[in-house]
Design a protein around this motif. Structure first.
Motif, short mmCIF file in Angstrom:
data_model
loop_
_atom_site.label_atom_id
_atom_site.label_comp_id
_atom_site.label_asym_id
_atom_site.label_seq_id
_atom_site.Cartn_x
_atom_site.Cartn_y
_atom_site.Cartn_z
N GLU A 196 84.62 -6.21 -7.33
CA GLU A 196 86.07 -6.30 -7.29
C GLU A 196 86.52 -7.43 -8.20
N TRP B 131 88.42 -2.25 -8.60
CA TRP B 131 87.01 -2.01 -8.30
C TRP B 131 86.35 -1.29 -9.46
N MET C 169 87.91 6.24 -11.15
CA MET C 169 88.24 5.92 -9.76
C MET C 169 87.64 6.91 -8.77
N LYS C 170 87.55 8.16 -9.16
CA LYS C 170 86.97 9.16 -8.27
C LYS C 170 85.50 8.87 -8.00
N SER D 252 85.13 5.74 -5.90
CA SER D 252 85.43 6.05 -4.50
C SER D 252 84.21 6.62 -3.79
N GLN E 286 81.72 3.80 -3.25
CA GLN E 286 82.17 2.91 -2.18
C GLN E 286 81.88 3.52 -0.81
N ARG E 287 82.10 4.82 -0.69
CA ARG E 287 81.81 5.48 0.58
C ARG E 287 80.32 5.47 0.88
#
Length: 273
Positions: free
Chosen positions: A217, A223, A239-240, A243, A246-247
């Motif tokens: 970050e 991010w 970003m996809k 994401s 991150q999950r």
């Protein structure tokens, strides 16, 4: 694995540092005052002025704006020397790593560089293929140890590591090196800004089977991600994809042992060596 954000002292780095210092003094600012304006730590500003730290593009831009440097700092930054041994494909992430306010690392292959001991890192460098010269090993080793200062120099940065239990069963370098490594990691775990979790062998299927990943970050709360292979690294801004990573990391944290249970496991592994 890539080595460091820290460059070897060089004439170009020292020159940039001297120019930065001159503009700072021209503005009547102390290192602490400039650091506050730039939203960096005073130790980072000092390291750049002393020619010990390669400033990121973001650092240069903030210094330009804070000191009204007429583009001089931007121009000086173009000639900065880079650290020998720092892979070109890692440099962008290395710059980000030195400024991030949060760093998440899952590494199933070796203990991450930020957590390595000198003995453990030396074993890894001595085993590289093709082989490195003694001089190359010393340069890489010094760089890696210097890089670890991030854990102490950036107390407001949140560091999270998830390590596989099998990394310690491998006993890279032998029992003595492994004992020292575990002792070092247990010591680092006492830092308030560092969290280490162990993924136990008993877990079996988990969210990290696709390989290592790192998330960061930025000070602007963006991010970014990085995935490293044997001879390349992928810097990820989509970003996809971030994401998804991150999950995965969130699930890994839930599947790994808690920090306290991880300390217990490491202590037991050390006692069995």
């Amino acid at each position: 694995m890539a080595d460091s954000t820290e460059p070897e002292p060089s004439d170009s780095l020292k020159t940039f540092g001297a120019v930065l210092q001159a503009f700072r003094e021209r503005a009547g600012l102390t290192q602490e005052a400039l650091a506050l304006k730039m939203r960096y730590s005073p130790s980072l500003v000092a390291s750049v002025e002393q020619g010990r730290r390669l400033p990121s593009p973001e650092f240069v831009e903030r210094a330009e704006q804070a000191l009204d440097a007429f583009g001089v700092l931007r121009k000086a930054a173009k000639s900065l020397a880079r650290k020998p041994g720092l892979a070109s494909w890692f440099r962008r992430w290395a710059h980000l790593e030195a400024q991030a306010i949060a760093l998440d690392t899952y590494e199933p292959r070796v203990v991450p560089g930020l957590l390595q001991t000198k003995a453990y890192a030396k074993v890894l460098f001595e085993g590289e293929v093709p082989p490195l010269s003694d001089e190359e090993i010393e340069v890489k080793l010094a760089a890696r140890l210097e890089r670890q200062r991030l854990l102490w120099e950036r107390p407001n940065t949140q560091f999270s590591f998830i390590l596989e239990e099998h990394l310690f069963h491998h006993q890279v370098g032998g029992p003595e090196v492994t004992r020292e490594l575990i002792d070092h990691i247990l010591e680092v775990m006492e830092l308030r800004n560092v969290q280490v979790q162990i993924m136990p062998l008993s877990r079996g299927l988990h969210a990290g089977l696709n390989g290592p990943l790192q998330l960061a970050e930025t000070p602007d709360h963006q991010w970014l991600a990085y995935c490293e292979g044997q001879e390349h690294g992928q810097f990820i801004t989509d970003m996809k994809t971030i994401s998804v990573l991150q999950r995965r990391y969130g699930k890994l944290r839930a599947q790994a042992l808690t920090p306290e249970d991880s300390k217990g496991l490491l202590s037991r592994l050390r006692g069995a060596l």
